[in-house]
Write a protein that holds these residues in place. Structure first.
Motif, PDB file in Angstrom:
ATOM      1  N   GLY A 167     -31.316  84.189 108.056  1.00  0.00           N
ATOM      2  CA  GLY A 167     -32.707  83.813 107.893  1.00  0.00           C
ATOM      3  C   GLY A 167     -33.127  83.652 106.448  1.00  0.00           C
ATOM      4  O   GLY A 167     -34.280  83.915 106.093  1.00  0.00           O
ATOM      5  N   VAL A 168     -32.195  83.197 105.600  1.00  0.00           N
ATOM      6  CA  VAL A 168     -32.435  83.067 104.166  1.00  0.00           C
ATOM      7  C   VAL A 168     -32.472  81.583 103.794  1.00  0.00           C
ATOM      8  O   VAL A 168     -31.637  80.791 104.249  1.00  0.00           O
ATOM      9  CB  VAL A 168     -31.319  83.777 103.368  1.00  0.00           C
ATOM     10  N   LYS A 169     -33.427  81.199 102.954  1.00  0.00           N
ATOM     11  CA  LYS A 169     -33.523  79.817 102.480  1.00  0.00           C
ATOM     12  C   LYS A 169     -32.433  79.554 101.446  1.00  0.00           C
ATOM     13  O   LYS A 169     -32.194  80.363 100.550  1.00  0.00           O
ATOM     14  CB  LYS A 169     -34.901  79.568 101.865  1.00  0.00           C
ATOM     15  N   ALA A 170     -31.770  78.393 101.534  1.00  0.00           N
ATOM     16  CA  ALA A 170     -30.693  78.034 100.606  1.00  0.00           C
ATOM     17  C   ALA A 170     -30.985  76.697  99.941  1.00  0.00           C
ATOM     18  O   ALA A 170     -31.454  75.757 100.589  1.00  0.00           O
ATOM     19  CB  ALA A 170     -29.361  77.965 101.334  1.00  0.00           C
ATOM     20  N   THR A 171     -30.701  76.634  98.645  1.00  0.00           N
ATOM     21  CA  THR A 171     -30.769  75.388  97.891  1.00  0.00           C
ATOM     22  C   THR A 171     -29.390  75.130  97.284  1.00  0.00           C
ATOM     23  O   THR A 171     -28.838  76.016  96.625  1.00  0.00           O
ATOM     24  CB  THR A 171     -31.818  75.464  96.768  1.00  0.00           C
ATOM     25  N   ILE A 172     -28.864  73.929  97.507  1.00  0.00           N
ATOM     26  CA  ILE A 172     -27.514  73.593  97.058  1.00  0.00           C
ATOM     27  C   ILE A 172     -27.591  72.451  96.054  1.00  0.00           C
ATOM     28  O   ILE A 172     -28.085  71.364  96.376  1.00  0.00           O
ATOM     29  CB  ILE A 172     -26.605  73.188  98.235  1.00  0.00           C
ATOM     30  N   CYS A 173     -27.106  72.700  94.840  1.00  0.00           N
ATOM     31  CA  CYS A 173     -27.080  71.690  93.788  1.00  0.00           C
ATOM     32  C   CYS A 173     -25.673  71.102  93.701  1.00  0.00           C
ATOM     33  O   CYS A 173     -24.691  71.845  93.617  1.00  0.00           O
ATOM     34  CB  CYS A 173     -27.466  72.299  92.449  1.00  0.00           C
ATOM     35  N   MET A 174     -25.598  69.763  93.717  1.00  0.00           N
ATOM     36  CA  MET A 174     -24.304  69.084  93.681  1.00  0.00           C
ATOM     37  C   MET A 174     -24.401  67.851  92.798  1.00  0.00           C
ATOM     38  O   MET A 174     -25.481  67.282  92.619  1.00  0.00           O
ATOM     39  CB  MET A 174     -23.869  68.678  95.096  1.00  0.00           C
ATOM     40  N   SER A 175     -23.258  67.421  92.275  1.00  0.00           N
ATOM     41  CA  SER A 175     -23.221  66.189  91.503  1.00  0.00           C
ATOM     42  C   SER A 175     -23.019  64.999  92.432  1.00  0.00           C
ATOM     43  O   SER A 175     -22.737  65.167  93.636  1.00  0.00           O
ATOM     44  CB  SER A 175     -22.088  66.242  90.477  1.00  0.00           C
ATOM     45  N   ASP A 176     -23.121  63.799  91.861  1.00  0.00           N
ATOM     46  CA  ASP A 176     -22.926  62.614  92.692  1.00  0.00           C
ATOM     47  C   ASP A 176     -21.456  62.331  92.982  1.00  0.00           C
ATOM     48  O   ASP A 176     -21.134  61.338  93.642  1.00  0.00           O
ATOM     49  CB  ASP A 176     -23.601  61.381  92.070  1.00  0.00           C
ATOM     50  N   LEU A 177     -20.545  63.211  92.536  1.00  0.00           N
ATOM     51  CA  LEU A 177     -19.133  63.080  92.888  1.00  0.00           C
ATOM     52  C   LEU A 177     -18.814  63.705  94.246  1.00  0.00           C
ATOM     53  O   LEU A 177     -17.741  63.471  94.793  1.00  0.00           O
ATOM     54  CB  LEU A 177     -18.243  63.738  91.818  1.00  0.00           C
ATOM     55  N   VAL A 178     -19.745  64.493  94.786  1.00  0.00           N
ATOM     56  CA  VAL A 178     -19.487  65.163  96.066  1.00  0.00           C
ATOM     57  C   VAL A 178     -19.528  64.140  97.197  1.00  0.00           C
ATOM     58  O   VAL A 178     -20.483  63.360  97.308  1.00  0.00           O
ATOM     59  CB  VAL A 178     -20.524  66.274  96.320  1.00  0.00           C
ATOM     60  N   PRO A 179     -18.485  64.113  98.056  1.00  0.00           N
ATOM     61  CA  PRO A 179     -18.459  63.138  99.160  1.00  0.00           C
ATOM     62  C   PRO A 179     -19.651  63.295 100.099  1.00  0.00           C
ATOM     63  O   PRO A 179     -20.129  64.400 100.354  1.00  0.00           O
ATOM     64  CB  PRO A 179     -17.145  63.463  99.885  1.00  0.00           C
ATOM     65  N   GLU A 180     -20.107  62.166 100.641  1.00  0.00           N
ATOM     66  CA  GLU A 180     -21.301  62.148 101.474  1.00  0.00           C
ATOM     67  C   GLU A 180     -21.145  62.992 102.730  1.00  0.00           C
ATOM     68  O   GLU A 180     -22.114  63.596 103.210  1.00  0.00           O
ATOM     69  CB  GLU A 180     -21.658  60.712 101.854  1.00  0.00           C
ATOM     70  N   ASN A 181     -19.933  63.068 103.291  1.00  0.00           N
ATOM     71  CA  ASN A 181     -19.762  63.854 104.514  1.00  0.00           C
ATOM     72  C   ASN A 181     -20.088  65.328 104.273  1.00  0.00           C
ATOM     73  O   ASN A 181     -20.618  66.013 105.149  1.00  0.00           O
ATOM     74  CB  ASN A 181     -18.339  63.712 105.067  1.00  0.00           C
ATOM     75  N   LYS A 182     -19.798  65.822 103.080  1.00  0.00           N
ATOM     76  CA  LYS A 182     -20.111  67.218 102.768  1.00  0.00           C
ATOM     77  C   LYS A 182     -21.601  67.402 102.508  1.00  0.00           C
ATOM     78  O   LYS A 182     -22.192  68.408 102.915  1.00  0.00           O
ATOM     79  CB  LYS A 182     -19.275  67.681 101.574  1.00  0.00           C
ATOM     80  N   VAL A 183     -22.211  66.444 101.848  1.00  0.00           N
ATOM     81  CA  VAL A 183     -23.650  66.506 101.586  1.00  0.00           C
ATOM     82  C   VAL A 183     -24.439  66.498 102.894  1.00  0.00           C
ATOM     83  O   VAL A 183     -25.354  67.307 103.096  1.00  0.00           O
ATOM     84  CB  VAL A 183     -24.090  65.327 100.690  1.00  0.00           C
ATOM     85  N   SER A 184     -24.086  65.605 103.799  1.00  0.00           N
ATOM     86  CA  SER A 184     -24.837  65.479 105.051  1.00  0.00           C
ATOM     87  C   SER A 184     -24.691  66.719 105.923  1.00  0.00           C
ATOM     88  O   SER A 184     -25.641  67.120 106.614  1.00  0.00           O
ATOM     89  CB  SER A 184     -24.376  64.232 105.823  1.00  0.00           C
ATOM     90  N   GLU A 185     -23.538  67.363 105.887  1.00  0.00           N
ATOM     91  CA  GLU A 185     -23.348  68.571 106.686  1.00  0.00           C
ATOM     92  C   GLU A 185     -24.198  69.714 106.146  1.00  0.00           C
ATOM     93  O   GLU A 185     -24.752  70.512 106.915  1.00  0.00           O
ATOM     94  CB  GLU A 185     -21.878  68.974 106.702  1.00  0.00           C
ATOM     95  N   ILE A 186     -24.323  69.802 104.837  1.00  0.00           N
ATOM     96  CA  ILE A 186     -25.174  70.834 104.240  1.00  0.00           C
ATOM     97  C   ILE A 186     -26.632  70.611 104.637  1.00  0.00           C
ATOM     98  O   ILE A 186     -27.344  71.551 104.992  1.00  0.00           O
ATOM     99  CB  ILE A 186     -25.004  70.841 102.705  1.00  0.00           C
TER     100      ILE A 186
END
Length: 321
Positions: free
Chosen positions: A92-111
């Protein structure tokens, strides 16, 4: 050394209901190829698709109620972000994930699917790390690093305990090497039980920050480049407090792989082992297929660390279509 074997043992008790122990399976194809017994640790079958859930869960579960109420933030090349998002959501904790534009889209969308806030910042893991640190200072959220944190290292080390318990006479462990949380934790766990075992870090030729730092005897910056092993990208931090020293003390060797060799490892994993793994997940296999592990003594364990690969990329690399 800040992290000890007792920390890893306590971490295993703490996270036992949050992660799944993963199997250690013999590889007949690699054993025949290498002339020694080779086993594969199937951590790519972990919940969230990588080993990262171990460290993230251990870190979140050790936060105070006040810290959990503030939320968590991290910088990630994808798998840690997904793991932290999952671990935070279950608490029940809020999460913020910072990533660069090198991270593949499949990983971004799952987050995003897991309900975390995603911030795409800059062109490197260092850029994302700066944003995560800024948010921690400005908004009071709790920073949960991807690797350089005692709770994260101890959580990843639980994987090493599983290896030694499943294969007590293990002689060589091939482990992914990036920021060093996994390598440090597993090396500590294995060597605490099996002191003569060799722990060999495997990484890519492009932007291997820990290898460059070990060669320089101090943390250094490197240029971050695109790689099939995208999960191994990013720096170790010039103010690295734990993983650099632990890797310096505990790793017996480091092996660098070309992009072609990483691709061959992915191909072998799929065609011979029938396992879908991302580039970083296949580097142990790749090192064996490329015959880059000198003085190879068995039994050998190669970790399959993650499966979070873009399937279109996997199809092009593995199937050539």
């Amino acid at each position: 050394m800040v992290v000890n074997i007792s920390d890893i043992e306590r971490a295993r008790l703490r996270i036992r209901d949050r992660i799944r122990p993963t199997s250690l399976e013999p590889s007949y194809s690699l054993s025949q190829m290498c002339g020694v017994s080779v086993h594969l640790k199937h951590e790519h079958r972990q919940t969230t698709g990588s080993f990262k859930l171990r460290g993230a869960s251990n870190a979140v579960l050790q936060l105070s109620r006040d810290e959990q109420a503030q939320g968590v933030v991290t910088a990630s090349t994808g798998n840690h972000g997904r793991a932290l998002s999952f671990a935070a959501k279950t608490c029940g904790v809020k999460a913020t994930i910072c990533m660069s534009d090198l991270v593949p889209e499949n990983k971004v969308s799952e987050i995003r699917r897991l309900g975390a806030e995603v911030r795409i910042v800059g062109h490197s893991q260092d850029d994302a790390q700066e944003e995560a640190e800024r948010l921690a200072r400005a908004e009071g959220v709790c920073l949960v690093p991807a690797f350089d944190h005692p709770a994260v290292i101890a959580g990843q080390g639980t994987l090493g305990l599983e290896i030694v318990e499943a294969l007590p006479d293990v002689s060589t462990v091939l482990i992914q090497l990036s920021g060093g949380g996994l390598a440090a934790g597993v090396a500590l766990a294995v060597k605490s039980r099996r002191p003569k075992a060799r722990i060999i870090g495997i990484t890519m030729e492009r932007g291997a920050a820990m290898k460059a730092s070990l060669d320089a005897s101090r943390p250094v910056q490197v240029e971050e480049c695109e790689s099939l092993a995208d999960s191994l990208g990013g720096g170790i931090g010039l103010d690295n407090r734990w993983t650099f020293a632990m890797c310096q003390d505990l790793l017996d060797d480091v092996i660098l792989l070309s992009e072609q060799e990483i691709a061959a490892g992915m191909q072998h994993a799929y065609l011979q082992e029938r396992e879908v793994v991302e580039g970083a997940g296949a580097v142990g296999i790749a090192a064996l297929v490329a015959n880059k592990v000198g003085n190879l003594n068995g039994p050998v364990v190669a970790l399959l660390s993650g499966r979070n690969v873009d399937m279109e990329l996997h199809r092009r690399v593995v199937c050539g279509v």
